[in-house]
Design a protein around this motif. Structure first.
Motif, PDB file in Angstrom:
ATOM      1  N   ILE A  39     -43.609-108.010  71.057  1.00 42.49           N
ATOM      2  CA  ILE A  39     -44.855-109.075  71.061  1.00 42.49           C
ATOM      3  C   ILE A  39     -45.961-108.615  69.985  1.00 42.49           C
ATOM      4  N   ALA A  40     -46.367-109.493  69.266  1.00 39.42           N
ATOM      5  CA  ALA A  40     -47.330-109.344  68.091  1.00 39.42           C
ATOM      6  C   ALA A  40     -48.628-109.810  68.059  1.00 39.42           C
ATOM      7  N   GLU A  41     -49.543-109.256  67.568  1.00 42.25           N
ATOM      8  CA  GLU A  41     -50.754-110.042  67.683  1.00 42.25           C
ATOM      9  C   GLU A  41     -50.807-111.075  66.648  1.00 42.25           C
ATOM     10  N   ASN A  42     -51.802-112.246  67.037  1.00 41.93           N
ATOM     11  CA  ASN A  42     -51.862-113.321  66.089  1.00 41.93           C
ATOM     12  C   ASN A  42     -53.177-113.844  66.103  1.00 41.93           C
ATOM     13  N   PRO A  43     -54.019-112.891  65.703  1.00 36.88           N
ATOM     14  CA  PRO A  43     -55.638-113.475  65.703  1.00 36.88           C
ATOM     15  C   PRO A  43     -56.049-114.478  64.710  1.00 36.88           C
ATOM     16  N   ASN A  44     -55.209-114.774  63.757  1.00 41.75           N
ATOM     17  CA  ASN A  44     -55.718-115.867  62.733  1.00 41.75           C
ATOM     18  C   ASN A  44     -54.604-117.097  63.134  1.00 41.75           C
ATOM     19  N   GLY A  45     -53.733-116.977  64.041  1.00 46.23           N
ATOM     20  CA  GLY A  45     -53.017-118.099  64.186  1.00 46.23           C
ATOM     21  C   GLY A  45     -51.906-118.388  63.224  1.00 46.23           C
ATOM     22  N   LYS A  46     -51.471-117.424  62.359  1.00 48.26           N
ATOM     23  CA  LYS A  46     -50.512-117.919  61.267  1.00 48.26           C
ATOM     24  C   LYS A  46     -49.099-117.877  61.809  1.00 48.26           C
ATOM     25  N   LEU A  47     -48.983-117.247  63.052  1.00 46.18           N
ATOM     26  CA  LEU A  47     -47.429-117.259  63.706  1.00 46.18           C
ATOM     27  C   LEU A  47     -47.475-118.371  64.560  1.00 46.18           C
ATOM     28  N   LEU A  48     -46.620-119.281  64.072  1.00 50.02           N
ATOM     29  CA  LEU A  48     -46.761-120.636  65.084  1.00 50.02           C
ATOM     30  C   LEU A  48     -45.310-120.534  65.910  1.00 50.02           C
ATOM     31  N   ALA A  49     -45.300-120.790  67.220  1.00 50.56           N
ATOM     32  CA  ALA A  49     -44.195-120.871  67.983  1.00 50.56           C
ATOM     33  C   ALA A  49     -43.108-121.857  67.567  1.00 50.56           C
ATOM     34  N   GLY A  50     -41.831-121.294  67.706  1.00 48.69           N
ATOM     35  CA  GLY A  50     -40.743-121.910  67.215  1.00 48.69           C
ATOM     36  C   GLY A  50     -40.194-121.631  65.692  1.00 48.69           C
ATOM     37  N   THR A  51     -41.198-120.824  65.056  1.00 51.60           N
ATOM     38  CA  THR A  51     -40.847-120.397  63.544  1.00 51.60           C
ATOM     39  C   THR A  51     -39.693-119.377  63.635  1.00 51.60           C
ATOM     40  N   PHE A  52     -38.877-119.363  62.715  1.00 52.14           N
ATOM     41  CA  PHE A  52     -37.636-118.431  62.370  1.00 52.14           C
ATOM     42  C   PHE A  52     -38.361-117.067  61.822  1.00 52.14           C
ATOM     43  N   ALA A  53     -37.799-115.960  62.452  1.00 51.03           N
ATOM     44  CA  ALA A  53     -38.264-114.742  61.901  1.00 51.03           C
ATOM     45  C   ALA A  53     -37.025-113.894  61.396  1.00 51.03           C
ATOM     46  N   THR A  54     -37.181-113.278  60.481  1.00 49.22           N
ATOM     47  CA  THR A  54     -36.272-112.001  59.731  1.00 49.22           C
ATOM     48  C   THR A  54     -36.935-110.803  60.344  1.00 49.22           C
ATOM     49  N   ILE A  55     -36.231-109.955  60.966  1.00 51.21           N
ATOM     50  CA  ILE A  55     -36.475-108.685  61.544  1.00 51.21           C
ATOM     51  C   ILE A  55     -35.922-107.567  61.007  1.00 51.21           C
ATOM     52  N   GLU A  56     -36.870-106.405  60.893  1.00 49.85           N
ATOM     53  CA  GLU A  56     -36.116-105.284  60.483  1.00 49.85           C
ATOM     54  C   GLU A  56     -36.275-104.147  61.627  1.00 49.85           C
ATOM     55  N   LEU A  57     -35.196-104.000  62.329  1.00 51.59           N
ATOM     56  CA  LEU A  57     -35.282-103.106  63.290  1.00 51.59           C
ATOM     57  C   LEU A  57     -34.692-101.657  62.977  1.00 51.59           C
ATOM     58  N   PRO A  58     -35.573-100.550  63.294  1.00 51.96           N
ATOM     59  CA  PRO A  58     -35.246 -99.215  62.994  1.00 51.96           C
ATOM     60  C   PRO A  58     -34.553 -98.813  64.173  1.00 51.96           C
ATOM     61  N   LEU A  59     -33.384 -97.946  63.873  1.00 54.26           N
ATOM     62  CA  LEU A  59     -32.411 -97.419  64.665  1.00 54.26           C
ATOM     63  C   LEU A  59     -32.618 -95.851  64.514  1.00 54.26           C
ATOM     64  N   LYS A  60     -31.977 -94.995  65.152  1.00 53.74           N
ATOM     65  CA  LYS A  60     -31.938 -93.703  65.148  1.00 53.74           C
ATOM     66  C   LYS A  60     -31.590 -93.200  63.781  1.00 53.74           C
ATOM     67  N   ASN A  61     -32.377 -92.065  63.418  1.00 51.72           N
ATOM     68  CA  ASN A  61     -31.789 -91.369  61.866  1.00 51.72           C
ATOM     69  C   ASN A  61     -30.551 -90.811  62.176  1.00 51.72           C
ATOM     70  N   ILE A  62     -29.621 -91.072  61.066  1.00 56.28           N
ATOM     71  CA  ILE A  62     -28.354 -90.392  60.885  1.00 56.28           C
ATOM     72  C   ILE A  62     -28.674 -89.221  59.906  1.00 56.28           C
ATOM     73  N   LYS A  63     -28.414 -88.066  60.774  1.00 54.40           N
ATOM     74  CA  LYS A  63     -28.311 -86.853  59.940  1.00 54.40           C
ATOM     75  C   LYS A  63     -26.806 -86.376  59.253  1.00 54.40           C
ATOM     76  N   GLY A  64     -27.268 -85.755  57.893  1.00 53.56           N
ATOM     77  CA  GLY A  64     -25.737 -85.534  57.331  1.00 53.56           C
ATOM     78  C   GLY A  64     -25.238 -86.755  56.965  1.00 53.56           C
ATOM     79  N   ALA A  65     -25.734 -87.745  56.400  1.00 54.13           N
ATOM     80  CA  ALA A  65     -25.121 -88.984  56.075  1.00 54.13           C
ATOM     81  C   ALA A  65     -24.867 -88.960  54.802  1.00 54.13           C
ATOM     82  N   ILE A  66     -23.383 -89.536  54.324  1.00 56.29           N
ATOM     83  CA  ILE A  66     -23.281 -89.564  53.029  1.00 56.29           C
ATOM     84  C   ILE A  66     -23.342 -91.154  52.656  1.00 56.29           C
ATOM     85  N   GLN A  67     -24.078 -91.241  51.696  1.00 56.79           N
ATOM     86  CA  GLN A  67     -24.559 -92.436  51.067  1.00 56.79           C
ATOM     87  C   GLN A  67     -23.824 -92.685  49.518  1.00 56.79           C
ATOM     88  N   ILE A  68     -23.241 -93.788  49.576  1.00 66.42           N
ATOM     89  CA  ILE A  68     -22.409 -93.929  48.195  1.00 66.42           C
ATOM     90  C   ILE A  68     -22.813 -95.504  47.863  1.00 66.42           C
TER      91      ILE A  68
END
Length: 352
Positions: A255-284
């Motif tokens: 749920i998100a606040e929408n005080p200015n009415g910028k977010l309209l129902a039915g709009t497509f959204a691109t979401i960035e979902l944080p997951l658990k941090n990976i410790k000791g990861a190898i990044q290449i």
């Protein structure tokens, strides 16, 4: 004649000998030349030395924006619309009258029912007095009492029907476009308009089942909408209790606040979902990874030669891949020319 034959024979033999000599010499030269060319110089490649790091894993998902509350406004009773009290596209408050259906017939029925109820009430009162004097039986009193209660219930039913002719907003929100005019005959199937609560919006999306254990309520997420560079924030408040078997995904709602009415129902959204941090990861770098039939491989510098190593990955960013198996801290990963490399190929490494 013999001399001529002998001469031709000698000439023929000489030509054959010369041709054989030339072929033999060319073959020897070819073999000597081929031996020199087989030894290719080492291939120049770039490389990096990898090390372990803590990786903040985030996945990008598609979702949609939904109204926090959304209802179709209809009349519970049939009748002619007497008056409309709302203006299309405006905000209304909870309990505000939206329209009124003509109730003249219901009020006439109510008056009739109230008269019968009054009479039945008086009959019930008299029957009670007679029962106390043992002038009538208990059964006769029960009949009078039941008649009174029945007519009272009928009166209450008509009053409830009259109340339904006045349609009110069930919650505060923005009213939509109306589909009726004053004088329209409506029934419970007639769509009058829609009411949407837009001060808050819901963001619905699904994640692959392998991430199901990494998502929790109250997790903050960020999302964007088309043609708007602004990043909005929402908070997860509900998670479906089971995996959807047809898609092997888990449905989540934030749920998100929408005080200015910028977010309209039915709009497509691109979401960035944080997951658990990976410790000791190898990044290449992603350019170091070579897709093969059975998965992915990288090349590691090993005493002047390229060593092919199969890897397992868990996530990726715009530029990098997170490796969970196959590569360890301190390995020198080749990052250029990998598509042309083969296992055990000679290389000359330039570490960046």
């Amino acid at each position: 004649m013999k001399i001529k034959t002998i001469s031709i024979t000698l000439i023929t033999l000489t030509l054959v000998g010369l041709i054989g000599y030339r072929i033999t010499k060319n073959s020897a030269e070819s073999e000597n030349g081929g031996g020199k060319g087989d030894k290719k110089p080492p291939m120049m490649v770039d490389a990096i030395v990898v090390s372990e790091t803590n990786f903040a894993n985030t996945i990008s998902l598609s979702g949609s924006i939904e109204a926090n509350e959304n209802v179709e406004i209809r009349s519970e009773v049939s009748g002619i619309v007497e008056k409309i009290y709302f203006t299309e596209g405006t905000n209304v408050s909870k309990g505000q009258v939206l329209f009124k259906v003509n109730d003249i017939e219901l009020r006439a029925q109510l008056s009739q029912a109230q008269t019968r109820q009054s009479l039945a009430s008086e009959n019930e009162r008299r029957a009670k007095l007679l029962l106390q004097k043992e002038a009538i039986s208990q059964e006769e009193y029960d009949i009078a009492s039941a008649e009174y209660r029945s007519l009272k219930a009928q009166t209450q039913l008509i009053q409830a029907q009259i109340a339904k002719t006045t349609v009110r907003a069930p919650f505060s929100g923005k009213i939509g476009l109306r589909n009726i005019s004053p004088g329209t005959y409506v029934t419970p199937t007639t769509l009058i308009t829609k009411l949407v609560s837009s001060n808050q919006v819901k963001i619905s999306f699904s994640i692959p089942e392998k991430y199901a254990s990494e998502v929790e309520n109250n997790t903050a997420i960020q999302f964007t909408i088309p043609n708007n560079p602004e990043k909005f924030t929402a908070k997860i408040y509900a998670i479906e209790p089971e995996i959807e078997t047809s898609t092997r995904t888990l449905k989540i709602r934030a749920i998100a606040e929408n005080p200015n009415g910028k977010l309209l129902a039915g709009t497509f959204a691109t979401i960035e979902l944080p997951l658990k941090n990976i410790k000791g990861a190898i990044q290449i770098p992603s350019e170091a990874v070579v897709p093969v039939q059975n998965g992915k491989v990288v090349y590691i510098a090993n005493n002047g030669k390229a060593k092919e190593v199969k890897i397992e990955t868990i996530a990726r960013t715009d530029k990098d891949v997170i490796v969970t198996q196959g590569v360890k801290s301190g390995d020198t990963i080749l990052t250029s020319g990998v598509m042309a490399l083969k296992d055990e190929a000679d290389i000359k490494v330039k570490v960046k």
